[in-house]
Design an enzyme around this catalytic site. Structure first.
Site, PDB file in Angstrom:
ATOM      1  N   HIS A   1       0.859  -1.183   0.000  1.00 30.09           N
ATOM      2  CA  HIS A   1       0.000   0.000   0.000  1.00 30.09           C
ATOM      3  C   HIS A   1       0.898   1.237   0.000  1.00 30.09           C
ATOM      4  O   HIS A   1       2.036   1.204   0.487  1.00 30.09           O
ATOM      5  CB  HIS A   1      -0.875   0.028   1.241  1.00 30.09           C
ATOM      6  CG  HIS A   1      -1.962  -0.993   1.244  1.00 30.09           C
ATOM      7  ND1 HIS A   1      -3.106  -0.840   1.996  1.00 30.09           N
ATOM      8  CD2 HIS A   1      -2.097  -2.173   0.590  1.00 30.09           C
ATOM      9  CE1 HIS A   1      -3.902  -1.883   1.807  1.00 30.09           C
ATOM     10  NE2 HIS A   1      -3.296  -2.711   0.965  1.00 30.09           N
TER      11      HIS A   1
ATOM     12  N   GLU B   1       0.925   3.853   1.842  1.00 30.53           N
ATOM     13  CA  GLU B   1       1.401   4.258   3.164  1.00 30.53           C
ATOM     14  C   GLU B   1       2.567   3.392   3.632  1.00 30.53           C
ATOM     15  O   GLU B   1       3.558   3.906   4.164  1.00 30.53           O
ATOM     16  CB  GLU B   1       0.279   4.141   4.212  1.00 30.53           C
ATOM     17  CG  GLU B   1      -0.940   4.972   3.916  1.00 30.53           C
ATOM     18  CD  GLU B   1      -2.049   4.204   3.206  1.00 30.53           C
ATOM     19  OE1 GLU B   1      -3.223   4.391   3.580  1.00 30.53           O
ATOM     20  OE2 GLU B   1      -1.755   3.421   2.282  1.00 30.53           O
TER      21      GLU B   1
ATOM     22  N   CYS C   1      -6.328   1.884   5.744  1.00 31.19           N
ATOM     23  CA  CYS C   1      -6.958   0.636   6.185  1.00 31.19           C
ATOM     24  C   CYS C   1      -6.377   0.258   7.552  1.00 31.19           C
ATOM     25  O   CYS C   1      -5.497   0.937   8.080  1.00 31.19           O
ATOM     26  CB  CYS C   1      -6.679  -0.471   5.164  1.00 31.19           C
ATOM     27  SG  CYS C   1      -4.938  -0.976   5.116  1.00 31.19           S
TER      28      CYS C   1
ATOM     29  N   CYS D   1      -2.486  -0.260   7.480  1.00 31.00           N
ATOM     30  CA  CYS D   1      -1.730   0.985   7.390  1.00 31.00           C
ATOM     31  C   CYS D   1      -1.878   1.825   8.655  1.00 31.00           C
ATOM     32  O   CYS D   1      -0.902   2.421   9.119  1.00 31.00           O
ATOM     33  CB  CYS D   1      -2.160   1.759   6.154  1.00 31.00           C
ATOM     34  SG  CYS D   1      -1.730   0.894   4.620  1.00 31.00           S
TER      35      CYS D   1
END
Length: 152
Positions: free
Chosen positions: A53, A55, A83, A86
């Site tokens: 992801h 992040e 999410c 993260c």
């Protein structure tokens, strides 16, 4: 001194990189002392890595740059609400502030689906700010999924 809009525009540039790679267009940047120290954009499909992801990738780069797993005094700007994975990584790195553009109706862990930071007894509680360039971020996501549906 730069403001939240300036930094979110930089995160949107990262999201556009993901879009061009046919990845869900999410971008993140990490800022310390008013300077961007790390950037990331989604690479799950290209890397076959569910943890890739925006992040997480930005966090890894920032930790490498600062030579520390603690990102004290840093802010993360992300185009989509983090999410749970993260948000957890942000918690453990002790990032001071999370600024996100648009809510994630299917997985947002900062208030949309649930709020990780509502848990009592955590060792760190970052400041959370939402809605910076919300429309721009929502538009790129909407366009991406609209194009995906057309292809299918």
């Amino acid at each position: 001194m730069h403001d939240d809009i300036y930094f979110m525009k930089e995160a949107l540039k990262e999201a556009k990189k993901s879009y061009l790679l046919d990845e869900v267009p999410v971008g993140a940047i990490i800022v310390k002392d008013d300077k961007i120290i790390a950037r990331g954009h989604n690479l799950r499909e290209k890397s076959n890595d569910p943890t890739a992801h925006a992040e997480i990738l930005a966090i890894k780069k920032a930790c490498h740059k600062l030579k520390s797993w603690r990102l004290v005094g840093c802010k993360i700007y992300v185009t989509l609400e983090p999410c749970s994975m993260c948000a957890g990584a942000i918690l453990w790195t002790r990032i001071q502030e999370i600024v996100f553009a648009t809510s994630d109706l299917k997985g947002g862990a900062l208030g949309t689906c649930f709020n990780l930071f509502d848990q009592k007894g955590l060792n760190h509680y970052p400041k959370i700010k939402a809605g910076i360039l919300k429309e721009e971020s929502a538009q790129i996501l909407s366009q991406f999924f609209k194009n995906k549906r057309k292809k299918e």
